[in-house]
Design a protein around this motif. Structure first.
Motif, PDB file in Angstrom:
ATOM      1  N   PHE A   1      -5.948 -13.438   6.832  1.00  0.00           N
ATOM      2  CA  PHE A   1      -4.766 -13.640   5.486  1.00  0.00           C
ATOM      3  C   PHE A   1      -4.297 -12.053   5.226  1.00  0.00           C
ATOM      4  CE2 PHE A   1      -2.181 -12.870   1.964  1.00  0.00           C
ATOM      5  CZ  PHE A   1      -0.914 -13.817   2.222  1.00  0.00           C
ATOM      6  N   GLU A   2      -4.844 -11.086   5.087  1.00  0.00           N
ATOM      7  CA  GLU A   2      -4.650  -9.342   4.576  1.00  0.00           C
ATOM      8  C   GLU A   2      -5.411  -8.921   5.387  1.00  0.00           C
ATOM      9  OE1 GLU A   2      -9.561  -9.029   2.193  1.00  0.00           O
ATOM     10  OE2 GLU A   2      -7.629  -9.366   0.194  1.00  0.00           O
ATOM     11  N   TYR A   3      -5.322  -8.705   6.514  1.00  0.00           N
ATOM     12  CA  TYR A   3      -5.603  -8.108   7.784  1.00  0.00           C
ATOM     13  C   TYR A   3      -4.153  -7.739   8.129  1.00  0.00           C
ATOM     14  CZ  TYR A   3      -6.478  -6.352  12.452  1.00  0.00           C
ATOM     15  OH  TYR A   3      -5.966  -5.561  13.890  1.00  0.00           O
ATOM     16  N   VAL A   4      -3.918 -10.154   8.208  1.00  0.00           N
ATOM     17  CA  VAL A   4      -1.923  -9.021   9.390  1.00  0.00           C
ATOM     18  C   VAL A   4      -1.292  -9.253   8.047  1.00  0.00           C
ATOM     19  CG1 VAL A   4      -0.468 -11.610   9.209  1.00  0.00           C
ATOM     20  CG2 VAL A   4      -2.771 -11.737   9.688  1.00  0.00           C
ATOM     21  N   ARG A   5      -1.755  -9.154   6.554  1.00  0.00           N
ATOM     22  CA  ARG A   5      -0.778  -8.343   5.955  1.00  0.00           C
ATOM     23  C   ARG A   5      -1.160  -6.954   6.323  1.00  0.00           C
ATOM     24  NH1 ARG A   5      -1.226  -5.920   0.806  1.00  0.00           N
ATOM     25  NH2 ARG A   5      -3.313  -7.589   0.418  1.00  0.00           N
ATOM     26  N   TRP A   6      -1.875  -5.765   6.447  1.00  0.00           N
ATOM     27  CA  TRP A   6      -1.986  -4.696   6.438  1.00  0.00           C
ATOM     28  C   TRP A   6      -1.460  -4.215   7.735  1.00  0.00           C
ATOM     29  CZ3 TRP A   6      -2.908  -0.957   2.650  1.00  0.00           C
ATOM     30  CH2 TRP A   6      -3.687  -1.242   2.481  1.00  0.00           C
ATOM     31  N   ALA A   7      -1.693  -5.377   8.901  1.00  0.00           N
ATOM     32  CA  ALA A   7      -1.640  -5.175   9.949  1.00  0.00           C
ATOM     33  C   ALA A   7       0.136  -4.686  10.408  1.00  0.00           C
ATOM     34  CB  ALA A   7      -1.682  -5.898  11.297  1.00  0.00           C
ATOM     35  N   LEU A   8       0.972  -5.411   9.289  1.00  0.00           N
ATOM     36  CA  LEU A   8       2.601  -5.697   9.720  1.00  0.00           C
ATOM     37  C   LEU A   8       3.016  -4.479   8.530  1.00  0.00           C
ATOM     38  CD1 LEU A   8       3.187  -9.105   8.319  1.00  0.00           C
ATOM     39  CD2 LEU A   8       4.438  -8.192  10.394  1.00  0.00           C
ATOM     40  N   ASN A   9       2.158  -4.036   7.674  1.00  0.00           N
ATOM     41  CA  ASN A   9       2.545  -3.215   6.492  1.00  0.00           C
ATOM     42  C   ASN A   9       2.281  -1.130   7.538  1.00  0.00           C
ATOM     43  OD1 ASN A   9       3.178  -4.136   4.120  1.00  0.00           O
ATOM     44  ND2 ASN A   9       0.850  -3.962   3.040  1.00  0.00           N
ATOM     45  N   LEU A  10       1.486  -1.347   8.519  1.00  0.00           N
ATOM     46  CA  LEU A  10       0.646  -0.404   9.180  1.00  0.00           C
ATOM     47  C   LEU A  10       1.888  -0.389  10.438  1.00  0.00           C
ATOM     48  CD1 LEU A  10      -0.462   2.101   9.750  1.00  0.00           C
ATOM     49  CD2 LEU A  10      -2.133   0.938  11.475  1.00  0.00           C
ATOM     50  N   SER A  11       2.689  -1.026  10.673  1.00  0.00           N
ATOM     51  CA  SER A  11       3.200  -1.728  12.144  1.00  0.00           C
ATOM     52  C   SER A  11       5.100  -1.072  11.486  1.00  0.00           C
ATOM     53  CB  SER A  11       3.735  -3.099  12.435  1.00  0.00           C
ATOM     54  OG  SER A  11       2.020  -3.275  13.285  1.00  0.00           O
ATOM     55  N   ALA A  12       4.797  -1.121  10.222  1.00  0.00           N
ATOM     56  CA  ALA A  12       6.689  -1.185   9.744  1.00  0.00           C
ATOM     57  C   ALA A  12       6.252   0.417   9.086  1.00  0.00           C
ATOM     58  CB  ALA A  12       6.575  -1.552   8.254  1.00  0.00           C
ATOM     59  N   LEU A  13       5.360   0.973   8.585  1.00  0.00           N
ATOM     60  CA  LEU A  13       5.344   2.164   8.891  1.00  0.00           C
ATOM     61  C   LEU A  13       5.522   3.356   9.901  1.00  0.00           C
ATOM     62  CD1 LEU A  13       4.672   4.611   7.368  1.00  0.00           C
ATOM     63  CD2 LEU A  13       2.141   4.290   7.987  1.00  0.00           C
ATOM     64  N   GLY A  14       5.037   2.384  11.251  1.00  0.00           N
ATOM     65  CA  GLY A  14       5.121   3.553  12.702  1.00  0.00           C
ATOM     66  C   GLY A  14       6.456   2.988  12.580  1.00  0.00           C
TER      67      GLY A  14
END
Length: 496
Positions: free
Chosen positions: A4-17
Motif C-alpha cells: 500500500f505504501e509503495y503504491v502511494r509513493w509511486a503515485l506521488n512520484l508519478s504526479a511530481l513528474g
C-alpha cells in the motif's frame, strides 16, 4: 515498505513528474499560441516591436522544448517501467493516440528549429509565419493526443456496459468494441498478479498475451475508439485552453517583472505585456465558456467525481448547476448516499470477480471514493473561486482596448494585473488537474483497473526516488538559468 505504501509513493512520484513536465507543456503550448498571433499582427501592421516580441518568445520555446522533451521521456519511461500493467492498454486502446503523438512531436521538433533559425531569411514574412503555423499546429496536436490518452483512463470509451455490470451507478461507455472474454481474463490476471507479486508483472510477459490472443482472439475491434469519446473531445478543448492561458500569462509576467523592477522602460515591454495579456484574457474567457460542457461530461460519465466536486455526501439540489444543466433549480443530484445504496442493492449479486462478489466490490470502491470528498471538494471550490477572479481580471484587461481614455493614465497597473494572472492561471490549472486525477480514484482506469494491479514491485528504495526527484529539479534549475542568461544577461545561443 508494504504494498500500500509503495503504491502511494509511486503515485506521488508519478504526479511530481507529470506536474514538472506540465510546466514545460504550458510554456510550449501557451507561447506557441502567443507567437502565432503576435507574429500575425506584427506582419499585418508592419510593427517591428511586435515582431521582436515574437522572436524573443520563439527563443524561450526553443530552450524550454529541450527540457520538456527530456521530462516527457522520463514520464513515459515511468509509465512503462513502474506501471508496467498499462502496457496492454498502451498497445490497444492507446496505441493510435500514442503513435500519432510521436509523429506530431517529430513535426514539432523539426519545425521549431526551422522557425527560430529562419527569422528574417524570407523576402515574404508570411513564409516564416507558415512555419510558425505548422509548429503551433503540431504542438497543439501533441497536447490533444496526450489528453485523449488521459481521457480514456478517465472514461474508458468502447467498453459498453462492462463497468456498469460491476458498478450499478456507472453509465454506458459508448459502443462495445472490446472482446469481453479477453478483458475479463486480463482482469483476472491483474488481480492474480497484484495479489501475489504486487503488480502487473505477468502482463509484461508476451507469452501470456499471446496465449490470451490465441484463446479469445483480438482484444480491441476499433483502434480509433479512444479518439471518439465525447469525454475526450471536451477534455482536449478545456485542457488546451488552460495550458495556453498559463503559458501566455507567464510570458506576459516575464516582461511585466522587468517593468516593475524598473529594468525595462519603453514601448517594447509595455506593448508586449499589453498584447500578451489581451491574448491570455481571451483564452480565459473561452476556457470559462467550456467549463459548463466539461462539467456536463463529468456528470454523465464519472458519477463519483461529480459527487466529489459538488460536495454531495448526500443527494440534494444545486440551484445554479441544476438551472444551467437541466433548466430546473430544484433538480436533485445523486450524492454518495444514493451511489452506495445502488451498490448495496446490486442487480448482479451472484457476479464474482477474482473471488469477490461484484456487490462487495461496488460498495467498497464507492466508499473509498466518498472518503476523498474532504480533499477534492475544497480543492475544486478553490479552483472555482480563482477562476471567478481570473474572469473579472480578464475583463478588466480587455477593457483597456475599449475604454482607452480611462486607462491612459492607469496603464501602469497592467503589469501588476499580468503578474497576478501569472499566479492565478497555473494555480487554477494545477488544482483542476489535481481534481481530475484524484477524482477518478480508487481506479487508474475509471471503474476497471486499480493502481495496485498494474504497478511493478521494485521495492521501496528511497535513493531511487531521490535520484529521480534530484534529476528533475536539477534539470528545471538549469533550464531557468539558461533562460535568465539568454533573456536577461544577453547571452546568445552558439556564443554568437
Amino acid at each position: 515498505m508494504n504494498n500500500f505504501e509503495y503504491v502511494r509513493w509511486a503515485l506521488n512520484l508519478s504526479a511530481l513528474g507529470v506536474y514538472i513536465h506540465a510546466i514545460t507543456v504550458a510554456i510550449v503550448i501557451g507561447f506557441s499560441v502567443a507567437l502565432l498571433i503576435i507574429e500575425f499582427v506584427g506582419i499585418r501592421r508592419k510593427d517591428d516591436l511586435l515582431l521582436k516580441v515574437a522572436k524573443t518568445i520563439s527563443l524561450v520555446i526553443l530552450i524550454v522544448f529541450v527540457y520538456g522533451a527530456a521530462t516527457g521521456t522520463l514520464v513515459e519511461f515511468g509509465l512503462l517501467q513502474v506501471w508496467s500493467g498499462v502496457l496492454l492498454a498502451a498497445g490497444s486502446f492507446l496505441f493510435l493516440p500514442f503513435y500519432l503523438e510521436l509523429i506530431a512531436f517529430v513535426l514539432e521538433a523539426a519545425t521549431l528549429i526551422a522557425l527560430y533559425y529562419t527569422w528574417g531569411k524570407f523576402r515574404n514574412p508570411w513564409s516564416h509565419w507558415m512555419i510558425t503555423l505548422t509548429y503551433t499546429f503540431a504542438a497543439l496536436l501533441s497536447g490533444a493526443l496526450i489528453t485523449s490518452v488521459n481521457s480514456w483512463m478517465q472514461a474508458p470509451w468502447g467498453v459498453g456496459e462492462i463497468v456498469k455490470q460491476i458498478y450499478p451507478w456507472a453509465p454506458s461507455y459508448g459502443p462495445l468494441v472490446v472482446n469481453v472474454d479477453f478483458l475479463l481474463a486480463v482482469k483476472d490476471a491483474l488481480v492474480s498478479a497484484s495479489g501475489s507479486a504486487g503488480g502487473g508483472v505477468a502482463l509484461v510477459n508476451p507469452e501470456i498475451l499471446s496465449s490470451l490472443t490465441e484463446k479469445f482472439g483480438e482484444l480491441l475491434h476499433d483502434p480509433w475508439i479512444a479518439l471518439k469519446s465525447p469525454y475526450s473531445n471536451q477534455s482536449i478543448l478545456h485542457q488546451l485552453l488552460a495550458s495556453a492561458s498559463v503559458g501566455v500569462f507567464w510570458a506576459a509576467s516575464g516582461f511585466a517583472i522587468l517593468i516593475v523592477r524598473k529594468k525595462a522602460e519603453g514601448d517594447y515591454y509595455i506593448k508586449a505585456v499589453k498584447v500578451l495579456s489581451a491574448i491570455g484574457a481571451i483564452l480565459i474567457l473561452a476556457q470559462g465558456a467550456t467549463a459548463h460542457w466539461m462539467g456536463a461530461v463529468v456528470y454523465e460519465y464519472q458519477p463519483t467525481k461529480f459527487a466529489l466536486i459538488s460536495g454531495l455526501d448526500v443527494s440534494k439540489p444545486d440551484p445554479i448547476v441544476g438551472l444551467t444543466m437541466f433548466g430546473d433549480p430544484n433538480h436533485i443530484f445523486a450524492g454518495f448516499d444514493k451511489l452506495v445504496d445502488a451498490a448495496k442493492n446490486h442487480p448482479n449479486p451472484n457476479l464474482i470477480i477474482g473471488g469477490v462478489s461484484a456487490a462487495e466490490i461496488a460498495v467498497d470502491d464507492t466508499l473509498k471514493a466518498a472518503n476523498l470528498i474532504g480533499l477534492v471538494y475544497p480543492m475544486y471550490m478553490t479552483k472555482v473561486s480563482v477562476a471567478a477572479l481570473s474572469l473579472l481580471i480578464s475583463l478588466a484587461i480587455l477593457s483597456i482596448f475599449v475604454f482607452k481614455r480611462f486607462w491612459q493614465s492607469r496603464l501602469r497597473l497592467l503589469p501588476y494585473l499580468a503578474l497576478v494572472m501569472g499566479v492565478f492561471t497555473p494555480l487554477m490549472a494545477g488544482l483542476g488537474w489535481a481534481v481530475r486525477e484524484i477524482g477518478r480514484k480508487p481506479w487508474t482506469v475509471y471503474g476497471l483497473i486499480y493502481p495496485e494491479e498494474i504497478i511493478t514491485p521494485l521495492g521501496g528504495a528511497p535513493w531511487v526516488a531521490a535520484v529521480v526527484i534530484g534529476g528533475l529539479i536539477a534539470g528545471f534549475l538549469l533550464m531557468c538559468l539558461t533562460l535568465y542568461l539568454v533573456l536577461v544577461k544577453g547571452f546568445r545561443l552558439g556564443g554568437k
